[in-house]
Design an enzyme around this catalytic site. Structure first.
Site, PDB file in Angstrom:
ATOM      1  N   ASP A  51      22.225  23.499  -3.602  1.00  0.00           N
ATOM      2  CA  ASP A  51      22.681  23.526  -2.376  1.00  0.00           C
ATOM      3  C   ASP A  51      22.414  22.737  -1.280  1.00  0.00           C
ATOM      4  O   ASP A  51      21.316  22.160  -1.296  1.00  0.00           O
ATOM      5  CB  ASP A  51      22.056  25.125  -2.068  1.00  0.00           C
ATOM      6  CG  ASP A  51      22.704  25.566  -0.654  1.00  0.00           C
ATOM      7  OD1 ASP A  51      23.499  26.257  -0.550  1.00  0.00           O
ATOM      8  OD2 ASP A  51      22.199  25.302   0.613  1.00  0.00           O
ATOM      9  N   ARG A  52      23.380  22.225  -0.641  1.00  0.00           N
ATOM     10  CA  ARG A  52      23.283  21.075   0.291  1.00  0.00           C
ATOM     11  C   ARG A  52      22.498  21.450   1.273  1.00  0.00           C
ATOM     12  O   ARG A  52      21.427  20.500   1.854  1.00  0.00           O
ATOM     13  CB  ARG A  52      24.716  20.373   0.883  1.00  0.00           C
ATOM     14  CG  ARG A  52      25.418  19.429  -0.277  1.00  0.00           C
ATOM     15  CD  ARG A  52      26.003  20.480  -1.378  1.00  0.00           C
ATOM     16  NE  ARG A  52      26.704  21.586  -0.993  1.00  0.00           N
ATOM     17  CZ  ARG A  52      26.932  22.772  -1.864  1.00  0.00           C
ATOM     18  NH1 ARG A  52      26.405  22.800  -3.117  1.00  0.00           N
ATOM     19  NH2 ARG A  52      27.770  23.652  -1.271  1.00  0.00           N
ATOM     20  N   CYS A  86      33.460  19.656   2.306  1.00  0.00           N
ATOM     21  CA  CYS A  86      32.211  20.477   2.528  1.00  0.00           C
ATOM     22  C   CYS A  86      31.493  19.629   3.639  1.00  0.00           C
ATOM     23  O   CYS A  86      31.213  18.267   3.514  1.00  0.00           O
ATOM     24  CB  CYS A  86      31.357  20.410   1.301  1.00  0.00           C
ATOM     25  SG  CYS A  86      29.607  20.806   1.454  1.00  0.00           S
ATOM     26  N   ASN A  87      31.308  20.233   4.763  1.00  0.00           N
ATOM     27  CA  ASN A  87      30.700  19.604   6.104  1.00  0.00           C
ATOM     28  C   ASN A  87      29.291  19.043   5.614  1.00  0.00           C
ATOM     29  O   ASN A  87      28.853  18.010   5.778  1.00  0.00           O
ATOM     30  CB  ASN A  87      30.738  20.363   7.090  1.00  0.00           C
ATOM     31  CG  ASN A  87      31.874  20.718   7.858  1.00  0.00           C
ATOM     32  OD1 ASN A  87      32.386  19.751   8.756  1.00  0.00           O
ATOM     33  ND2 ASN A  87      32.858  21.486   7.432  1.00  0.00           N
ATOM     34  N   THR A  88      28.437  19.999   5.120  1.00  0.00           N
ATOM     35  CA  THR A  88      27.056  19.662   4.995  1.00  0.00           C
ATOM     36  C   THR A  88      26.930  18.372   4.052  1.00  0.00           C
ATOM     37  O   THR A  88      26.016  17.661   4.017  1.00  0.00           O
ATOM     38  CB  THR A  88      26.376  20.890   4.240  1.00  0.00           C
ATOM     39  OG1 THR A  88      26.605  21.931   5.003  1.00  0.00           O
ATOM     40  CG2 THR A  88      24.851  20.530   4.398  1.00  0.00           C
ATOM     41  N   ALA A  89      27.746  18.435   2.924  1.00  0.00           N
ATOM     42  CA  ALA A  89      27.615  17.034   2.191  1.00  0.00           C
ATOM     43  C   ALA A  89      27.858  15.768   2.836  1.00  0.00           C
ATOM     44  O   ALA A  89      27.382  14.957   2.320  1.00  0.00           O
ATOM     45  CB  ALA A  89      28.881  17.380   0.862  1.00  0.00           C
ATOM     46  N   LYS A 170      30.325  32.946  -0.291  1.00  0.00           N
ATOM     47  CA  LYS A 170      30.144  32.236  -1.354  1.00  0.00           C
ATOM     48  C   LYS A 170      29.824  33.296  -2.530  1.00  0.00           C
ATOM     49  O   LYS A 170      30.148  33.103  -3.777  1.00  0.00           O
ATOM     50  CB  LYS A 170      28.729  31.192  -1.097  1.00  0.00           C
ATOM     51  CG  LYS A 170      28.991  29.999  -0.612  1.00  0.00           C
ATOM     52  CD  LYS A 170      27.714  29.000  -0.623  1.00  0.00           C
ATOM     53  CE  LYS A 170      28.006  27.955   0.423  1.00  0.00           C
ATOM     54  NZ  LYS A 170      28.952  26.835  -0.231  1.00  0.00           N
ATOM     55  N   CYS A 200      31.839  24.570   8.680  1.00  0.00           N
ATOM     56  CA  CYS A 200      31.523  24.645   7.457  1.00  0.00           C
ATOM     57  C   CYS A 200      32.782  25.331   6.645  1.00  0.00           C
ATOM     58  O   CYS A 200      33.584  26.117   7.255  1.00  0.00           O
ATOM     59  CB  CYS A 200      30.500  25.742   7.310  1.00  0.00           C
ATOM     60  SG  CYS A 200      30.310  26.398   5.389  1.00  0.00           S
TER      61      CYS A 200
END
Lengths: 246, 246
Positions: A51-52, A86-89, A170, A200
């Site tokens: 999980d990022r 994926c924004n967080t990535a 998710k 996100c």
């Protein structure tokens, strides 16, 4: 068989439903009358990556080797650019960009541009995203530089509605996710947000509009638009080169 | 970083919207509470491959080098099995299977099994598919062997409603496609079909049920189920091997 086409590489699986949503929006946003008009893509959708958001917040670099392995597979397959739905990535974006000769499109920059170019001249926007995307300032710096204030949920809303809503997407519980996320969006509007960034890629799966009528920025769709712009440019450049060399 | 997971290779892009639909159904059909529970996939979605139905009907092998090139890329990316979310491409299935050590799942076999296992003990089913899928007998032989009659649209319906409807999906005109295909389905029911095989992965994008109440067999979803069965088996075998070798 003609020369291999210019192919987009998609570093996906974060999460997998967001990747499927990206692919559908990519097809729907491409002007086409037949299969062959569509953008060729390779998709690496390997959700086993840690999980990022949890990793970033814990100061862990655990996702990095998975991201790099995915990048290398896409390079070997012949991708001409990389998109990451994926924004967080994108907290690892600069390292990915430094690790490859390929252009790595940036979902945050594409989305921040759409916010600052919005016809309503928004001065204050809400940001719904993972806690890591907020803390990592994926959106804040670009928007502040353009004179746009960013309002984020309070700690309790972030935990109980946004993070919980993303986890519910998710887990496949879209109805429960929609209810939680809609309430978080309403609070942002109450706090003065004139628009909301769905920062996100799980969020556009359950939020498409808001009763307040403020514009929602679907970052999946904005990344898709950046990909199509890249593809048209890359295809045109290739045609010019073929014309010169023929 | 643990060992690379068992990855499904998807030979897609035929058409690209059907591939996106396959990916969404794969996610939705996998029991999961978080990203990491989902099946890892590598997708080759390159729609520049020549039309499978037109090629087959013209006696042309034009799609073959594109299919083989896609297979090789999926092998290099580390795929553990191959799925092809396109019925017509299965006219080249036996050659693809002969060209690789990997298992190549078969959409027609998976779907014919679902028809013969249906609790209503169907004796006569309608087949909506490309003209090449019909002429190439992707469904006929397996169903006849199981004692199930296959009824197909008349030449005019095939041309004006089914082929035209599939082309309309590929052109993104889903509403027009739905109207044409729904009429073709009604005619099959009038002709005695007790169920209808949606034997082209564009069809489930616009047909999900029929007013007559006859069961529709979504071949995209049936291929997804075969992929999940493969994945569970492959993952279990891998765990056994890891236990033995550790």
């Amino acid at each position: 068989m003609s020369a291999a086409p210019t192919v987009l590489g998609v570093l996906g699986g974060m999460g997998p439903l967001a990747t499927a949503d990206f692919m559908r929006k990519l097809v729907e946003s491409t002007p086409a009358t037949k299969d062959q008009d569509h953008m060729p893509v390779f998709v690496h959708s390997v959700p086993q990556i840690p999980d990022r958001s949890e990793s970033f917040l814990a100061g862990s670099d655990a996702p990095w080797p998975f991201l790099l392995a995915g990048l290398r597979i896409l390079e070997s397959a012949g991708a001409g650019a990389i998109a990451i739905p994926c924004n967080t990535a994108h907290l690892w974006h600069s390292r990915l960009a430094a690790a490859t000769q390929l252009e790595v499109l940036h979902i945050g920059r594409a989305s921040a541009e759409a916010v600052t170019a919005h016809p309503e001249a928004l001065r204050r926007v809400g940001l719904m995203a993972t806690s890591a995307t907020i803390q990592g300032r994926i959106y804040h710096d670009a928007l502040h530089a353009a004179g746009v204030d960013v309002v984020v949920p309070c700690a309790r809303d972030q935990h109980e509605r946004v993070s919980a809503g993303i986890a519910a997407v998710k887990a496949g519980d879209l109805a429960r996710a929609a209810a939680m996320l809609d309430r978080a969006a309403s609070q942002l509007v109450d706090d003065g947000a004139q628009g909301i960034i769905l920062g996100c890629t799980e969020l556009p799966l359950v939020l498409s509009d808001h009763p307040s009528g403020v514009p929602l920025f679907d970052t999946t769709h904005l990344l898709v638009k950046a990909c199509i712009a890249w593809w048209h440019k890359a295809t045109a450049a290739r045609r010019r080169n073929e014309t010169i060399s023929s």
